[in-house]
Design a protein around this motif. Structure first.
Motif, PDB file in Angstrom:
ATOM      1  N   THR A 150       0.568  -1.083  -0.034  1.00  0.00           N
ATOM      2  CA  THR A 150      -0.369   0.193  -0.724  1.00  0.00           C
ATOM      3  C   THR A 150       0.794   1.296  -0.049  1.00  0.00           C
ATOM      4  OG1 THR A 150      -0.137   0.816   2.378  1.00  0.00           O
ATOM      5  CG2 THR A 150      -2.094  -1.237   1.233  1.00  0.00           C
ATOM      6  N   GLY A 151       1.965   0.866   0.036  1.00  0.00           N
ATOM      7  CA  GLY A 151       2.764   2.372   0.587  1.00  0.00           C
ATOM      8  C   GLY A 151       3.246   2.508   2.019  1.00  0.00           C
ATOM      9  N   GLU A 152       2.518   1.757   2.363  1.00  0.00           N
ATOM     10  CA  GLU A 152       3.322   3.151   3.401  1.00  0.00           C
ATOM     11  C   GLU A 152       4.443   2.942   4.144  1.00  0.00           C
ATOM     12  OE1 GLU A 152       1.334   2.424   9.047  1.00  0.00           O
ATOM     13  OE2 GLU A 152       0.387   0.785   7.180  1.00  0.00           O
ATOM     14  N   LEU A 153       5.044   1.561   3.527  1.00  0.00           N
ATOM     15  CA  LEU A 153       6.268   1.424   3.802  1.00  0.00           C
ATOM     16  C   LEU A 153       7.104   1.550   2.509  1.00  0.00           C
ATOM     17  CD1 LEU A 153       8.678  -0.089   5.958  1.00  0.00           C
ATOM     18  CD2 LEU A 153       8.861  -1.915   5.337  1.00  0.00           C
ATOM     19  N   ALA A 154       7.827   1.992   1.722  1.00  0.00           N
ATOM     20  CA  ALA A 154       8.199   2.549   1.244  1.00  0.00           C
ATOM     21  C   ALA A 154       9.322   1.771   1.287  1.00  0.00           C
ATOM     22  CB  ALA A 154       8.496   4.210   0.513  1.00  0.00           C
ATOM     23  N   SER A 216      13.167   3.867  11.759  1.00  0.00           N
ATOM     24  CA  SER A 216      14.555   3.893  10.679  1.00  0.00           C
ATOM     25  C   SER A 216      14.527   3.445   9.724  1.00  0.00           C
ATOM     26  CB  SER A 216      15.970   3.350  12.068  1.00  0.00           C
ATOM     27  OG  SER A 216      15.393   1.905  12.437  1.00  0.00           O
ATOM     28  N   TYR A 217      13.606   2.853   9.847  1.00  0.00           N
ATOM     29  CA  TYR A 217      12.784   2.962   8.717  1.00  0.00           C
ATOM     30  C   TYR A 217      11.659   3.610   7.933  1.00  0.00           C
ATOM     31  CZ  TYR A 217      14.948  -2.093   9.839  1.00  0.00           C
ATOM     32  OH  TYR A 217      15.764  -2.262  10.601  1.00  0.00           O
ATOM     33  N   PRO A 218      11.645   3.606   6.759  1.00  0.00           N
ATOM     34  CA  PRO A 218      11.646   4.813   5.277  1.00  0.00           C
ATOM     35  C   PRO A 218       9.648   4.294   5.814  1.00  0.00           C
ATOM     36  CG  PRO A 218      11.896   3.479   3.987  1.00  0.00           C
ATOM     37  CD  PRO A 218      12.224   2.556   5.317  1.00  0.00           C
ATOM     38  N   TRP A 219       8.906   4.347   6.788  1.00  0.00           N
ATOM     39  CA  TRP A 219       6.932   4.744   6.722  1.00  0.00           C
ATOM     40  C   TRP A 219       6.490   6.068   5.868  1.00  0.00           C
ATOM     41  CZ3 TRP A 219       4.927  -0.084   8.019  1.00  0.00           C
ATOM     42  CH2 TRP A 219       6.555  -1.000   9.386  1.00  0.00           C
ATOM     43  N   LYS A 220       5.383   5.522   5.646  1.00  0.00           N
ATOM     44  CA  LYS A 220       4.769   7.398   5.294  1.00  0.00           C
ATOM     45  C   LYS A 220       5.043   8.134   6.309  1.00  0.00           C
ATOM     46  CE  LYS A 220       1.081   8.086   2.752  1.00  0.00           C
ATOM     47  NZ  LYS A 220      -0.510   7.675   1.503  1.00  0.00           N
ATOM     48  N   LYS A 221       4.395   7.600   7.291  1.00  0.00           N
ATOM     49  CA  LYS A 221       3.689   8.259   8.704  1.00  0.00           C
ATOM     50  C   LYS A 221       4.851   7.780   9.443  1.00  0.00           C
ATOM     51  CE  LYS A 221       0.247  10.385  11.887  1.00  0.00           C
ATOM     52  NZ  LYS A 221       1.041   9.728  12.468  1.00  0.00           N
ATOM     53  N   SER A 222       5.542   8.336  10.262  1.00  0.00           N
ATOM     54  CA  SER A 222       6.395   7.796  11.262  1.00  0.00           C
ATOM     55  C   SER A 222       5.916   7.544  12.463  1.00  0.00           C
ATOM     56  CB  SER A 222       8.275   8.579  11.673  1.00  0.00           C
ATOM     57  OG  SER A 222       7.543  10.247  11.580  1.00  0.00           O
ATOM     58  N   LEU A 223       6.577   7.303  13.694  1.00  0.00           N
ATOM     59  CA  LEU A 223       6.039   6.912  15.302  1.00  0.00           C
ATOM     60  C   LEU A 223       6.087   7.977  16.033  1.00  0.00           C
ATOM     61  CD1 LEU A 223       3.641   5.060  16.962  1.00  0.00           C
ATOM     62  CD2 LEU A 223       6.136   3.812  17.075  1.00  0.00           C
ATOM     63  N   ASP A 224       4.768   8.989  16.238  1.00  0.00           N
ATOM     64  CA  ASP A 224       5.393  10.270  17.232  1.00  0.00           C
ATOM     65  C   ASP A 224       4.429   9.210  18.528  1.00  0.00           C
ATOM     66  OD1 ASP A 224       2.301  10.360  16.787  1.00  0.00           O
ATOM     67  OD2 ASP A 224       2.832  11.843  15.184  1.00  0.00           O
ATOM     68  N   ALA A 225       4.583  10.498  19.610  1.00  0.00           N
ATOM     69  CA  ALA A 225       4.437  10.780  20.769  1.00  0.00           C
ATOM     70  C   ALA A 225       2.286  10.341  20.738  1.00  0.00           C
ATOM     71  CB  ALA A 225       4.390  11.871  21.747  1.00  0.00           C
ATOM     72  N   ALA A 226       1.996  11.001  19.830  1.00  0.00           N
ATOM     73  CA  ALA A 226       0.348  10.765  19.732  1.00  0.00           C
ATOM     74  C   ALA A 226      -0.008   9.301  19.401  1.00  0.00           C
ATOM     75  CB  ALA A 226      -0.044  11.942  18.891  1.00  0.00           C
ATOM     76  N   GLY A 227       1.356   8.992  18.585  1.00  0.00           N
ATOM     77  CA  GLY A 227       0.555   7.745  18.141  1.00  0.00           C
ATOM     78  C   GLY A 227       0.832   6.410  18.595  1.00  0.00           C
ATOM     79  N   ILE A 228       1.565   6.225  19.820  1.00  0.00           N
ATOM     80  CA  ILE A 228       1.634   5.216  20.946  1.00  0.00           C
ATOM     81  C   ILE A 228       0.387   5.418  21.904  1.00  0.00           C
ATOM     82  CG2 ILE A 228       2.855   5.173  22.684  1.00  0.00           C
ATOM     83  CD1 ILE A 228       6.063   6.108  21.151  1.00  0.00           C
TER      84      ILE A 228
END
Length: 241
Positions: A150-154, A216-228
């Protein structure tokens, strides 16, 4: 003498393993005996040996039950409306009590990965555990492959290798965090002011370590505090935290 009751193979397995759990709770994984299991189950030793040949088989049988339960929880997490990095962090944020089947789960894990126990267990039960591991691995591989599709992981090159890296890294940190937590909390657990059953907090250094690994991997949206926090809230919503 009244004839022995007739049970299906599945019923016999449930009776024997339930009896084994009772025997282990009354003694320990080291001290329970096959004869005690036979007596507790109300079955002859011959009936017991049709299913399990030794104590190591019982350890593997119970460990397989635990692993299957845990994998069902993992699949539930993988199906959540979260990004893939949020799903992976959710695995670390799970409450350990939701993953628990028996009071001695952590001991089972240690015993079932011991080389001597593995060498003594019968092929039937080692094969069952191996198949369970393969099915669980497929769940994670499928999740990562979907993210790539789906392109989430580039990632387009060395995809299989990268997926293995991510899954193994996340697995090692999530599982290792439990051991680290026990060591760090040893004194507090000993004096009764803490418990390993308490879920890990969202700003714990182990959570931050996993966040850094994932990012460290190329995600479309990186994991931030809000995501946690979102992942933790979803676990609470589904009764897993």
């Amino acid at each position: 003498m009244a004839p022995a009751p007739k049970y299906s193979p599945q019923q016999q397995e449930e009776i024997i393993l339930s009896a084994a759990v009772d025997c282990i709770n009354e003694s320990s994984l080291l001290d329970f005996t096959m004869s005690a299991v036979s007596k507790k189950a109300g079955l002859s030793m011959g009936s017991i040996y049709k299913l399990v040949q030794c104590k190591e088989d019982i350890i593997f049988a119970l460990a397989t039950h635990v692993f299957k339960h845990q994998c069902s929880i993992f699949r539930q997490v993988m199906a959540m409306e979260l990004t893939t990095p949020e799903k992976m962090i959710a695995l670390m944020l799970l409450s350990s009590t939701k993953n628990q089947v028996y009071p001695f789960d952590s001991h089972l894990e240690c015993f079932s990965t011991n080389e001597l126990v593995i060498s003594r267990a019968s092929e039937l039960w080692t094969d069952r555990m191996i198949r369970s591991h393969e099915q669980c691995k497929h769940t994670f591989d499928q999740c990562m492959n979907n993210a790539a599709a789906t392109g989430e992981l580039a990632i387009t090159e060395n995809l299989e290798q990268i997926i293995e890296e991510i899954n193994l890294g996340c697995w090692a940190l999530a599982v290792g965090s439990e051991s680290v937590k026990r060591v760090i909390q040893l004194k507090n657990i000993s004096d009764g002011t803490d418990s390993v059953n308490a879920p890990i907090v969202t700003d714990d250094f182990m959570v931050k370590s996993l966040q850094r690994l994932l990012n460290s991997y190329p995600w479309k949206k990186s994991l931030d505090a809000a995501g946690i926090e979102k992942a933790a809230a979803e676990l609470v919503k589904q009764g897993l935290r």
